[in-house]
Design an enzyme around this catalytic site. Sequence first.
Site, short mmCIF file in Angstrom:
data_model
loop_
_atom_site.label_atom_id
_atom_site.label_comp_id
_atom_site.label_asym_id
_atom_site.label_seq_id
_atom_site.Cartn_x
_atom_site.Cartn_y
_atom_site.Cartn_z
N HIS A 1 0.84 -1.21 0.00
CA HIS A 1 0.00 0.00 0.00
C HIS A 1 0.87 1.25 0.00
O HIS A 1 0.54 2.25 -0.64
CB HIS A 1 -0.93 0.01 1.21
CG HIS A 1 -2.03 -1.00 1.12
ND1 HIS A 1 -2.92 -1.01 0.08
CD2 HIS A 1 -2.37 -2.03 1.91
CE1 HIS A 1 -3.78 -2.01 0.25
NE2 HIS A 1 -3.46 -2.64 1.35
N HIS B 1 13.56 43.01 1.38
CA HIS B 1 13.61 41.54 1.21
C HIS B 1 14.21 41.19 -0.14
O HIS B 1 13.50 40.87 -1.08
CB HIS B 1 12.18 40.98 1.29
CG HIS B 1 12.13 39.50 1.52
ND1 HIS B 1 12.17 38.58 0.50
CD2 HIS B 1 12.03 38.77 2.66
CE1 HIS B 1 12.08 37.35 1.00
NE2 HIS B 1 12.00 37.44 2.29
ZN LIG Z 1 -6.44 -5.81 0.03
#
Ligand SMILES: [Zn+2]
Length: 440
Positions: free
Chosen positions: A266, A345
């Site tokens: 996953h 800046h």
């Molecule tokens: Zn699965």
Amino acid sequence: MASTPEFQQTLAKPASFSGTALHTGEKVTLKLQAAPVDHGIKFKRKDLQDEPTIDAKIENLKTVERATTIGEGSVRVHTVEHVLAALWAMGVDNAVVEMDANEPPIGDGSAQGYVDLVRQAGVTAQDEPRKFFDVRETVYVESKTGTLLILLPDDKFRISCTQAGPNNRFAQFLSMEVTPAGFEREIAPARTFVYYEDVKPLMDKNLIKGGSLENAIVVRGEAVLSKEPLRFADEFVRHKILDIIGDLALVGRRIRGHVVAVKPSHATNAQLARSITREQTRRSAVAAPRTIPSGDGGLDTDQVMQILPHRFPFLMVDRIISFETETKCVGVKTVTINEPFFQGHFPGHPVMPGVMQVEAMAQVASILLFKLAKTSSRIGYFMSADEVKFRKPVLPGDTIFIHAELTKSRGERLAKAKCHCVVNDAIVSEAELMFTFLDK
Ligand SMILES: [Zn+2]
């Protein structure tokens, strides 16, 4: 490339079923509902106050241990990959998945129950073409544990996958084109499998209360324990393909490409989904208009100032060049050496402060909100800025294209916008902004 346009699809009618949640062991009812074009797939927690929804998008991915969890704010939905795989592979682009718990019913550990549900609901075409991601260059992700995912150009969505258990036991390989019929026949029935040594500690801690041989195959050494015999000799690699389809559904576009996966997980599936989304964002930025139209379809400086209360030196958008939809627009800001912030800046080295770019994004997002609400009697306040990234310096002489898209508005009071700034076809900064509204 496909020559005939493919149209987005949703469910023809609602359908629901009940079962047991894997992690809590509680009863849960899941109901599939139709949704309009460009809605994508969203989960709805019917059991919580205000019934919050969570977009099934990679931006909302929270954790990838054992299963895929998405969430927004403090709301979570666990183990979304099997229902997403079934919806996506069966051709459903837009749907609401309503649940009265934080997890879908696990069923028998496969996607069969969800496929049956999609069949019961029926699938119907809508009147907008599908959005695709065409793979142009090879994308790959790998992990230290030996996982490798490669995405190659292809005119179809194909997956070729190998899976192997400890000591390369149960090494399996399968290659297929993902189609609704192929998925239903070859992939949907393949069940989750777990290694005994992995689940033993979870069982001991009582973390998988709904887990049993009813909804997973357990592999212990050479032995395969399951309620019924294996449904395919190579059931494990088929389930790996199922998980890839479900996790890549988080891209929200149909992929035309060939996924070659070695021992996928996953975590790496999610990494690939992120890479694809990043590439898609880059492409959308490059496709932005390079000339700066005025008049029709946008807002000139006067109109901008009628909406925004900001004035010199804090008005950070010169013009809105186009509204793509009600919830998406592009503003433009020409940065000159006369900007007051360049004085400090930095002296001798002028660089536009990143926070000013965030302010520019917030102002363009506010214009969208006021257009939607059709009132300028309220003022939007920043609540949070997430995923803020400054990628390249912005210098005097640059023209910034400020893209803003409202991704969520909750009632009248809260809204979320995804924004990025583009200079010379490159993203220079990006942020996800959350606003609340107060009356002026
Ligand atoms: Zn699965």
